[in-house]
Scaffold this motif. Structure first.
Motif, short mmCIF file in Angstrom:
data_model
loop_
_atom_site.label_atom_id
_atom_site.label_comp_id
_atom_site.label_asym_id
_atom_site.label_seq_id
_atom_site.Cartn_x
_atom_site.Cartn_y
_atom_site.Cartn_z
N SER A 1 0.95 -1.17 -0.37
CA SER A 1 0.19 0.32 -0.02
C SER A 1 1.10 1.66 0.07
N SER A 2 0.52 2.44 -0.45
CA SER A 2 1.24 4.22 -0.92
C SER A 2 1.82 4.19 0.67
N THR A 3 0.70 4.34 1.76
CA THR A 3 0.50 4.36 3.24
C THR A 3 0.33 3.31 4.31
N PRO A 4 0.81 3.52 5.63
CA PRO A 4 0.59 2.62 6.64
C PRO A 4 -1.22 2.43 6.89
N HIS A 5 -2.03 3.95 6.96
CA HIS A 5 -3.19 4.26 6.72
C HIS A 5 -4.27 3.35 5.83
N ALA A 6 -2.82 3.70 4.73
CA ALA A 6 -4.02 3.15 3.47
C ALA A 6 -4.13 1.85 3.79
N ALA A 7 -3.18 0.94 3.74
CA ALA A 7 -3.01 -0.53 3.85
C ALA A 7 -3.90 -0.98 5.47
N LEU A 8 -3.74 0.13 6.56
CA LEU A 8 -4.90 -0.38 7.87
C LEU A 8 -6.58 0.04 7.32
N ALA A 9 -6.89 0.78 6.24
CA ALA A 9 -7.92 1.15 6.00
C ALA A 9 -8.98 -0.26 5.36
N GLN A 10 -7.88 -0.47 4.43
CA GLN A 10 -8.08 -2.10 3.22
C GLN A 10 -8.14 -3.07 4.08
N TRP A 11 -7.35 -3.41 5.60
CA TRP A 11 -7.30 -4.37 6.19
C TRP A 11 -8.66 -4.35 6.62
N ILE A 12 -8.90 -3.26 7.36
CA ILE A 12 -10.68 -2.78 8.08
C ILE A 12 -11.71 -3.04 7.08
N SER A 13 -11.64 -2.19 5.83
CA SER A 13 -12.06 -3.50 4.70
C SER A 13 -12.32 -5.13 5.05
N LEU A 14 -11.48 -5.50 4.76
CA LEU A 14 -11.81 -7.44 4.79
C LEU A 14 -12.57 -7.85 5.80
N PHE A 15 -11.73 -6.84 7.51
CA PHE A 15 -12.09 -7.21 8.22
C PHE A 15 -13.22 -7.74 8.37
N VAL A 16 -14.59 -6.00 7.96
CA VAL A 16 -15.46 -5.79 7.54
C VAL A 16 -16.32 -7.14 7.20
N ASP A 17 -15.79 -7.44 6.02
CA ASP A 17 -16.36 -8.26 4.67
C ASP A 17 -16.12 -9.68 6.22
N PHE A 18 -15.11 -10.18 6.31
CA PHE A 18 -15.17 -11.42 7.16
C PHE A 18 -16.46 -10.89 8.45
N VAL A 19 -16.86 -9.98 9.27
CA VAL A 19 -17.73 -9.80 10.31
C VAL A 19 -18.56 -9.39 9.69
N ILE A 20 -19.32 -8.90 8.43
CA ILE A 20 -21.27 -8.99 8.20
C ILE A 20 -21.49 -9.75 7.66
N THR A 21 -20.13 -10.71 6.42
CA THR A 21 -20.97 -12.13 5.99
C THR A 21 -21.02 -13.64 6.82
N LYS A 22 -21.35 -13.24 7.49
CA LYS A 22 -21.26 -14.40 8.78
C LYS A 22 -22.30 -14.91 8.89
N HIS A 23 -23.51 -14.92 8.55
CA HIS A 23 -25.26 -15.22 8.34
C HIS A 23 -24.76 -16.74 9.12
N GLY A 24 -25.78 -16.59 10.22
CA GLY A 24 -25.80 -17.17 11.01
C GLY A 24 -24.73 -18.12 12.16
N LEU A 25 -23.87 -17.49 11.44
CA LEU A 25 -22.38 -17.57 13.02
C LEU A 25 -22.98 -17.74 14.40
N ALA A 26 -22.92 -16.13 14.35
CA ALA A 26 -23.35 -15.91 16.41
C ALA A 26 -24.39 -16.90 16.58
N GLU A 27 -25.17 -17.44 15.99
CA GLU A 27 -26.23 -18.72 16.57
C GLU A 27 -25.61 -19.72 16.95
N ALA A 28 -24.62 -20.00 15.75
CA ALA A 28 -24.03 -21.52 15.64
C ALA A 28 -23.43 -21.80 16.62
#
Length: 195
Positions: A90-117
């Motif tokens: 990434s161009s800067t560490p903040h840009a890398a952080l923002a991209q990684w947080i976006s991946l983390f959000v994808d991970f969290v949002i797409t866990k349909h049914g996991l919390a219940e399981a």
């Protein structure tokens, strides 16, 4: 068993590579199916998406809980492994952080049914929270530290607090069309910057 490597007694490396590829294909197919249909998706649908028979899934993952745990771990590992790659590219560490947080959000949002399981009595789920923390906290800390050293963000940001806050912002994002969790998370990440 047929000796395929000239007599050394160890299995052929190709078979191990094939087994790893098959398992990765199964995990990727299961993860995609969980996103679209939840964790209760029929195993035959996962098998079809992976291009394998149902028996192959049960050979790798004897129970649905085993499959859910394996998918969760696979995705946690992929998210953790992305941090140093993003930091390097990434161009800067903040840009890398923002991209990684976006991946983390994808991970969290797409866990349909996991919390219940995870709330079930199945002992297979007991160690997942610790696994999550053991892998994702160091990845997030690495990115936060790099951005702080570069003078891009405040140096007092704690990885656990950030991930917990982002997780809280994502609650209900999949069932409320008027709430944009990603936009809220973007505002948080932008707010970390030193102006």
């Amino acid at each position: 068993m047929v000796d395929t490597d000239g007599g050394s007694g160890s299995p052929a490396p190709r078979k191990r590579a094939d087994a790893r590829r098959n398992e990765k294909a199964l995990l990727d197919a299961a993860a995609a199916a969980f996103v679209t249909s939840g964790v209760d998706v029929p195993v035959r649908d996962i098998a079809a998406k992976a291009g394998v028979g149902v028996g192959t899934i049960y050979r790798h993952f004897p129970t649905r809980a085993d499959l859910i745990v394996a998918v969760y771990r696979h995705q946690v590992e992929a998210c953790a492994e992305a941090a140093p790659v993003l930091l390097a590219n990434s161009s800067t560490p903040h840009a890398a952080l923002a991209q990684w947080i976006s991946l983390f959000v994808d991970f969290v949002i797409t866990k349909h049914g996991l919390a219940e399981a995870l709330q079930s009595d199945d002992s297979a789920f007991e160690t997942l929270h610790a696994y999550f923390l053991d892998h994702l906290l160091p990845a997030c800390t690495q990115l936060l530290d790099a951005a702080a050293r570069a003078g891009e963000i405040r140096p007092d940001m704690d990885a656990y607090q950030l991930l917990r806050g982002i997780g809280n912002l994502c609650i209900g994002a999949d069932n409320n069309p008027h709430y944009d969790a990603r936009r809220m998370v973007e505002l948080v990440i932008a707010g970390l910057r030193i102006h």
